[in-house]
Design an enzyme around this catalytic site. Structure first.
Site, PDB file in Angstrom:
ATOM      1  N   LYS A  42       0.816  -1.148   0.111  1.00 47.83           N
ATOM      2  CA  LYS A  42      -0.023  -0.044  -0.040  1.00 47.83           C
ATOM      3  C   LYS A  42       0.905   1.269   0.131  1.00 47.83           C
ATOM      4  CE  LYS A  42      -0.884   1.073   4.934  1.00 47.83           C
ATOM      5  NZ  LYS A  42      -0.151   0.062   5.701  1.00 47.83           N
TER       6      LYS A  42
ATOM      7  N   HIS B 248       1.693  -4.775  15.015  1.00 49.77           N
ATOM      8  CA  HIS B 248       2.144  -3.568  14.182  1.00 49.77           C
ATOM      9  C   HIS B 248       2.351  -2.302  15.170  1.00 49.77           C
ATOM     10  CE1 HIS B 248       2.074  -0.305  11.371  1.00 49.77           C
ATOM     11  NE2 HIS B 248       1.838  -1.306  10.448  1.00 49.77           N
TER      12      HIS B 248
ATOM     13  N   GLU C  80       6.949  -6.388   8.078  1.00 51.35           N
ATOM     14  CA  GLU C  80       6.283  -5.821   6.879  1.00 51.35           C
ATOM     15  C   GLU C  80       6.519  -4.434   6.838  1.00 51.35           C
ATOM     16  OE1 GLU C  80       2.237  -6.518   7.922  1.00 51.35           O
ATOM     17  OE2 GLU C  80       2.282  -8.679   7.396  1.00 51.35           O
TER      18      GLU C  80
END
Ligand SMILES: *Cc1c(COP(=O)(O)O)cnc(C)c1O
Length: 471
Positions: A71, A199, A261
């Site tokens: 993204k 995250h 990530e």
């Protein structure tokens, strides 16, 4: 002289010979449109920068496999480059999965890292072989059990992200208490849970938060083992400060695979945006102290907050304008503001900065524009998104090809060594080549020729820039 710059099709990229940098593409492009009225904003990206980031990653986090968060910047050139050097990909939708798979990435290298997925897209993941996906609730677990019973799930646990620029745990993530129930429920539903993820929020700079999150992960990991899962671990957004925490809670002999990530880490610094000044107004500001009227300027650019600069609102970015033309040493600076092109007072890029007087038609440059810029840009008011031009130095290109054909280097030292080896090789080759070219151009007035150092598999070259992918 554009003759030293070539294009390699698969990557949408200009290969830059020794002595040329992405800045040369930028100046060249500005030159090309100098006589035209239509001066659209455009980006120039140095794909070599991404290889350098990868090298730094391997050094700093040798135990963690990066899965690039698509993204952040989803152009073909970026995905192809990362695919070539072997990272995995974090996709959050069917479109992102299609993009990555369309460029030849195998399903095992993809994680569908969105804990709230439409059922139709879970089915799509199932049909395209993507198994790894995240969840954080019982309802999601049941959706996956029905639509994709072979999925390998990763439990997303909430973290303390109060120190991050963009919080994410306000939206996603299971508490430690809920985690146990979810793991038990997954067992009942006969769904495989292979790991957990967290995250840190985007742009987290507090190392202690990472350590706390790793220790929480250990806690949930143990719950998983108790419930009877053979868990593997997945981490996101981590920096080298957590290596000791990894070694403490997941020593390397535990056999746990760790992935992360990263998004902005890989792409932010590679991109520079060039934007033209389309309008300007002069104002006088009352200055009480000196009893004089200070001259101020407002500049209006071809790209703004509804376009690339949306990251000011969504990503809390602070923007600094650079000038394409170097100012003279004695140049006078004026208090200035920089605005986007749309008819909205919100479309303000920089509220206050000091700049030499600029003119309509001049260019402003903005560095570090790779992450979350065009990825979320609109064409509000009819202003189009900028174009893209990708460049990579020849040594970097050769390094990428080497990684692509020989896989991940086993040792980081090998990687660096081969990098310098190819760099020096190509330096000497291009040195001799430039010399050869120079003598050739003297005698034949020829300025363009094919360099001898190129591998034979390369497609034909064009002496001019070609427009990159338009987003
Ligand atoms: C956006 C996102 C990332 C990447 O965040 P960066 O701050 O760009 O590194 C990683 N993981 C998930 C699940 C995301 O949604």
């Amino acid at each position: 002289n554009t003759g030293y710059i070539y294009i390699y099709d698969e990557f949408d990229c200009h290969i830059l010979d020794e002595g040329f940098t992405a800045k040369d593409i930028l100046d060249q492009k500005i030159n090309e449109v100098s006589s035209s009225d239509d001066k659209d904003a455009f980006y120039v990206a140095d794909l070599g920068d991404i290889l350098k980031k990868h090298q730094r990653w391997l050094e700093a986090l040798p135990r963690v496999t990066p899965f690039y968060a698509v993204k952040c910047k989803d152009s073909r050139a970026i995905v192809s480059t990362l695919a070539a050097i072997g990272t995995g990909f974090d996709c959050a939708s069917k479109t992102e999965i299609q993009l990555v798979q369309g460029l030849g990435v195998s399903p095992e290298r993809i994680i569908y890292a969105n804990p709230c997925k439409p059922v139709s897209q879970i089915k799509y993941a199932a049909s395209s072989g993507v198994q790894m996906m995240t969840f954080d609730s019982e309802i999601e677990l049941m959706k996956v059990a029905r639509a994709h019973p072979k999925a390998k799930l990763v439990l997303w646990i909430a973290t303390d992200d109060s120190k991050a620029a963009c919080r994410l745990s306000v939206k996603f993530g299971a508490t430690l208490k809920a985690s146990r129930l979810l793991l038990e429920r997954a067992k009942e539903l006969n769904i495989d849970v292979i790991g957990m993820s967290f995250h840190m929020g985007s742009g987290c700079t507090d190392p202690e938060t990472f350590v706390q999150a790793v220790s929480n992960a250990r806690c949930v990991f143990d719950m998983g083992t108790e419930v009877g899962f053979n868990t593997k671990l997945k981490f996101e957004e981590i920096t080298s400060v957590i290596n000791p925490a990894l070694d403490k809670y997941f020593p390397s002999d535990s056999g746990v695979r760790i992935i992360a990530e990263p998004g902005r880490y890989y792409v932010a610094s590679a991109f520079t945006l060039a934007v033209n000044i389309i309008a300007k107004t002069k104002n006088k500001k009352q200055n009480k102290t000196y009893e004089s009227n200070e001259q101020t300027f407002m500049y209006y650019l071809k790209d703004g907050v509804y376009g690339s600069f949306n990251y000011i609102l969504y990503d809390h970015a602070h923007v600094k304008a650079l000038l394409q033309k170097r100012p003279k040493p004695d140049e006078k600076y004026y208090s200035s503001s920089i605005w986007g092109p749309t008819c909205d007072g919100l479309d303000l890029i920089v509220e206050h900065c000091n700049l030499p007087e600029m003119h309509v038609g001049d260019w402003m440059l903005f560095e570090n524009m790779g992450a979350y810029t065009v990825a979320a840009a609109s064409t509000f008011n009819g202003f189009q998104r900028p174009n893209f031009y990708y460049g990579m130095s020849r040594p970097m290109w050769q390094l990428m090809k080497q990684i692509q054909s020989h896989g991940f280097p086993t040792e980081v030292e090998d990687f660096i060594f081969s990098f310098f080896l190819s760099f020096f090789l190509s330096f000497f080759l291009s040195f001799f080549f430039s010399f050869f070219l120079f003598s050739l151009s003297l005698s034949l007035s020829l300025s363009l020729s094919l360099p001898p150092s190129l591998p034979p598999s390369l497609p034909s070259f064009f002496p001019f820039f070609r427009q990159g992918l338009m987003m």
